[in-house]
Design a protein around this motif. Sequence first.
Motif, short mmCIF file in Angstrom:
data_model
loop_
_atom_site.label_atom_id
_atom_site.label_comp_id
_atom_site.label_asym_id
_atom_site.label_seq_id
_atom_site.Cartn_x
_atom_site.Cartn_y
_atom_site.Cartn_z
N LEU B 33 0.84 -1.20 0.00
CA LEU B 33 0.00 0.00 0.00
C LEU B 33 0.87 1.25 0.00
CD1 LEU B 33 -2.81 1.35 0.35
CD2 LEU B 33 -2.42 1.25 2.80
N PHE B 34 1.79 1.34 0.97
CA PHE B 34 2.64 2.52 1.03
C PHE B 34 3.64 2.52 -0.13
CE2 PHE B 34 0.93 2.77 5.32
CZ PHE B 34 0.68 4.13 5.41
N GLY B 35 4.05 1.31 -0.55
CA GLY B 35 4.93 1.21 -1.72
C GLY B 35 4.27 1.83 -2.95
N GLY B 36 2.99 1.53 -3.12
CA GLY B 36 2.25 2.11 -4.24
C GLY B 36 2.22 3.62 -4.16
N LEU B 37 2.04 4.15 -2.95
CA LEU B 37 1.97 5.61 -2.78
C LEU B 37 3.34 6.24 -2.98
CD1 LEU B 37 -0.52 5.71 0.18
CD2 LEU B 37 -0.89 6.67 -2.08
N PHE B 38 4.39 5.60 -2.49
CA PHE B 38 5.73 6.15 -2.72
C PHE B 38 6.07 6.12 -4.21
CE2 PHE B 38 6.66 5.44 1.89
CZ PHE B 38 7.12 6.72 2.16
N ALA B 40 3.92 6.39 -6.56
CA ALA B 40 3.16 7.50 -7.12
C ALA B 40 3.91 8.81 -6.89
CB ALA B 40 1.78 7.57 -6.48
N TYR B 41 4.47 8.96 -5.69
CA TYR B 41 5.25 10.16 -5.36
C TYR B 41 6.38 10.34 -6.36
CZ TYR B 41 8.75 12.98 -2.93
OH TYR B 41 9.69 13.91 -2.62
N ILE B 42 7.13 9.25 -6.60
CA ILE B 42 8.28 9.34 -7.51
C ILE B 42 7.82 9.74 -8.91
CG2 ILE B 42 10.08 8.00 -8.65
CD1 ILE B 42 10.20 6.30 -6.06
N MET B 43 6.74 9.08 -9.37
CA MET B 43 6.29 9.35 -10.73
C MET B 43 5.79 10.78 -10.87
SD MET B 43 4.08 6.79 -13.01
CE MET B 43 3.48 7.33 -14.60
N LEU B 44 5.09 11.28 -9.84
CA LEU B 44 4.58 12.65 -9.91
C LEU B 44 5.73 13.64 -9.86
CD1 LEU B 44 1.54 12.27 -7.52
CD2 LEU B 44 1.43 12.80 -9.96
N ARG B 45 6.73 13.36 -9.02
CA ARG B 45 7.84 14.30 -8.87
C ARG B 45 8.68 14.34 -10.14
NH1 ARG B 45 11.89 15.27 -3.79
NH2 ARG B 45 13.29 16.66 -4.91
#
Lengths: 568, 197
Positions: B33-38, B40-45
């Motif tokens: 779950l948090f891996g997915g969000l991290f 997402a963070y990388i891709m957005l950044r």
Amino acid sequence: MSFWRKYVFSVDHKVIGIQYAVTGLMFLFFGFCLMMIMRWQLAYPGQPIPFIGSWLGDARAPSGIMLPDFYNQLGAMHGTIMVFLGVVPLAVGGFGNYVLPLQIGAVDMAFPKLNMISYWCLFLGGVIMLGSFFLPGGAAQSGWTSYPPLADIAPSGQTAWLFGMIFLITSSLLGSMNFIVTTIQLRVKGLSFFRLPFFVWAQFVTSFLLLLAFPPLEAAGVLQLMDRLAGTSFFLPTGLVVSGEILQVSGGGSPLLWQHLFWFLAHPEVYVLILPAMGIVAEIIANNTRKPLWGYRSMVYSVIVLGFLSFVVWAHHMFLTGMGTVMSSFFQTTTMIISIPSVILLSCLFISLYGASIRFNTPMLFALAFLPMFGIGGLTGLPLGLSAPDIALHDTYYVIGHFHYLVAPGTIFALFAGIYYWFPKATGRRMSELLGKLHFWPSIIFMNGIFMPMFIQGFAGVSRRLADGGATYDFAGNVTPLNRMMSWSAWGLALAQIPFIINFFMSMRSGVKVGSNPWNATTLEWQAPSPPPHGNFTREMVVVRGPYEYSVPGQKEDFLPQNQKAEA
Amino acid sequence: MLELPYIVEPRPDTGLTNGKLGIWLFLASEVMLFGGLFAAYIMLRVGGPTWPVGADILNVPMATFNTVVLITSSITMVMAWAALMRRNYGTYQLYMFATVGLGLVFLTVKYFEYSHKLHDGLYPSTSTFLAIYFTLTGLHMLHVIAGMVVITYFALAGRSMFRKNPQWLTNRVEHTGLFWHFVDLVWIFLFPVLYLM
């Protein structure tokens, strides 16, 4: 025990399994009804829907003629309901809960209360999904994949879809934890991993897929909820134009991000739909060929490899998104590799038939039909897994035909096989063979009548999401008449389910009574009474042999149950 | 209720109790779950047009303080478990309440941080950086609250379990501790990613 505790908020895995199965069957029926309405619009676009058209209301179908928005709702909800509320609850929740603990000789699941909570999460999710049809603007209408930016700006049904999904995901997470712990911890004495029936292996790998693939979708769901409720722009790029005006959001988001997170779940999900079905078919084929499965060990290794690989193929759903040729090459390579274990599994099942004196009873007919249907579905997937042919075929009816061959005449046939096969265990009575055959033969004909023409339409370039089935497109003129044949097949398929429904309820009350092992099977569930009492077994089980010891030379009977010593 | 095996004593060939295997599997799904969000963070950044430095917008001293608070609470959680291993119920209860107390301190600091941001007109909708900040820390906060609820439950209702079967309570507290350490660990990733990088 009170009525509520025994039948409603039960912690007995068998009652919960039946709750899951009945819920799954009802949602399968509901999802099928949605599709039948869609098929009217595809066959006779712009004509009033007969019988129910007038009930649908002006927001959906003014004077009975379906609006494109409503068609989109039906499409999105058909997919969502069939996958998350129909097949998964029946295959994993229903058969998994009922059969897995019995097959490993356990008294119950490892966490009975969690099991109950997991069912009620699913139930709540289902209620939210059904209720969303009555929201202003209707249910979710951005496809079962809910791609943003469309899903971000869709009416409130999409929010309900996201909340519903969060309940369904929670349900799956709790369920899959429970299956894994049960399989590892509660096996009876002597039941080593390589003595597990293949069905248990299939459920075991499926549970890992659910446990690890669903959370990223939960993450994606949270992000999309934030987009819709808190005004963030995770999936909204800068300068997005909606209805001729630039959308006033902070921007900088990425619609592609959703697709990655979604398919990271949804590709393993495909195997969640298929593996339990394979497990059921393997059990039934071994039982009705009266010989061991051919290549049991290679099947087990294949299913494990399949589980691992299913995590690294997701972007083959995204060849046309512009993610680049390097990515495409990587994912088409992994996709070609994953077809190897799938082919091994199917080949082992086919070869198991060789030289057998097959008993053609109803469960076996459905299991046998699974093999070629699944074969068609699998082989038609190869061109889609290669990025070059996928350019032409992506998002056409070819794709619809491909995955429906896997899950409709594939998985759903296997589920029917499982119902006919384990019905005597759950009720102590057998289902009628005559009605079973009346169910099987028309079903397989109509299934092919629906899905085979889709390949033809797909090659002609008909897109999968046209609300009129391509009637307004010149290029589709040659193939749109097929829509009528497909629709009539769909309605015929509905009629073909009537013998099943009659059979199901009639056999429950007045089916032929049978003993605890009517199919002369070897696995442990048949050593418990039918139906098994709370706690399952009346004597201690100790396993002394592998799961499929049929026709062992020198034995009096042609089957040796797993807990029975051989005669010297 | 049926008597299920391996709740208190581990199964010999796997060396695990049911609950321990269960909590590790649950944590595996939480990692995803948090891996997915991290991710997402990388891709957005990486894909975003601009990305601010976290320290320019967020309050680093407050977050540093919170990091210390959470790590301390992990220590008190282990002390509670150790006290149960020695069958010392009083000390156990004391450390459990200390853990909940530290959790409360964390939430209070977080409350001031959030209200500061909102007061300054910095909402999730202001920028993608703030959006992912609020989402990640908000989800983490829900985990902190969930952990506190469970710890409070075992601190208050533990006495009768302790009398009936102390080893079972010890196992359950150990599993709760595993979850609490995981929540702590997520923060240790969140802190540098959001505030420092």
